[in-house]
Scaffold this motif. Structure first.
Motif, PDB file in Angstrom:
ATOM      1  N   ALA A  62       0.802  -1.194   0.046  1.00 53.54           N
ATOM      2  CA  ALA A  62       0.046  -0.036  -0.043  1.00 53.54           C
ATOM      3  C   ALA A  62       0.974   1.334  -0.033  1.00 53.54           C
ATOM      4  N   MET A  63       1.971   1.290   0.588  1.00 55.95           N
ATOM      5  CA  MET A  63       2.961   2.201   0.868  1.00 55.95           C
ATOM      6  C   MET A  63       3.496   2.528  -0.386  1.00 55.95           C
ATOM      7  N   ALA A  64       4.084   1.510  -1.242  1.00 50.38           N
ATOM      8  CA  ALA A  64       4.554   1.606  -2.623  1.00 50.38           C
ATOM      9  C   ALA A  64       3.255   2.085  -3.539  1.00 50.38           C
ATOM     10  N   ALA A  65       2.126   1.849  -3.326  1.00 50.72           N
ATOM     11  CA  ALA A  65       1.147   2.309  -4.222  1.00 50.72           C
ATOM     12  C   ALA A  65       0.999   3.794  -4.181  1.00 50.72           C
ATOM     13  N   ILE A  66       1.091   4.315  -2.805  1.00 54.09           N
ATOM     14  CA  ILE A  66       0.966   5.828  -2.488  1.00 54.09           C
ATOM     15  C   ILE A  66       2.145   6.585  -3.278  1.00 54.09           C
ATOM     16  N   TYR A  67       3.314   5.918  -2.717  1.00 57.27           N
ATOM     17  CA  TYR A  67       4.666   6.530  -3.512  1.00 57.27           C
ATOM     18  C   TYR A  67       4.731   6.627  -4.823  1.00 57.27           C
TER      19      TYR A  67
END
Length: 170
Positions: A62-67
């Motif tokens: 999820a963090m990778a998607a946001i980034y």
């Protein structure tokens, strides 16, 4: 058995994340939510229950998607966030503001909605898009707008050339 790599990957979709800008937060957040739901990681950002244990792998995905969806200048602001939920909330606060700013924005949108009238030269589709944008933004800020209220406003605000149709619909 003959198969190609495209058959092996059947059902997979390549997601092209939208890029967040100064003016598209609401649309960006809606798209990102859908993308993360499709990947099965949205529940780490917005858990359905309070007792949910966050899986580290899901949180990192999820963090990778946001980034993927933020410009580099925001990367530094989010670098200290430990979880996807913290990053999501930080972005929301940056772009939507604190509670009193949200309340002021909702009031402004409501006034704009009430003052909205269709111009004689305007197409129905153009007017409907204006109405829809105001309603969507208001809802994204957490306020409820009933569909019946929106329909009544549209019927009241149409230009004079559509009054007969509006009267018939009412």
């Amino acid at each position: 058995m003959t198969g190609s790599s495209s058959n092996e990957k059947e059902g997979q979709v390549t997601l092209h994340y939208p890029m967040l800008s100064k003016s598209n937060y609401v649309a960006w957040a809606i798209k990102m939510k859908v993308f993360m739901q499709a990947q099965g990681v949205w529940d780490v950002v917005e858990p359905r229950t309070t007792n949910i244990v966050v899986e580290v792998k899901k949180d990192k995905m999820a963090m990778a998607a946001i980034y993927q969806g933020i410009p580099e200048d925001l990367l530094l602001a989010l670098a200290e966030k430990q979880t996807a939920k913290e990053a999501w909330v930080a972005l929301k606060v940056m772009f939507m503001g604190e509670e009193r700013v949200k309340t002021a924005r909702i009031q402004t949108l409501k006034a704009e909605f009430e003052a909205l009238n269709m111009k004689e030269s305007e197409a129905v589709d153009e007017f409907a898009v204006k109405v829809s944008n105001i309603v969507s933004t208001t809802r994204a800020l957490g306020d409820t707008v009933e569909e019946s209220y929106v329909v009544k406003k549209m019927l009241r605000a149409v230009s004079s050339k559509f009054l007969q149709i509006a009267s018939t619909l009412e």
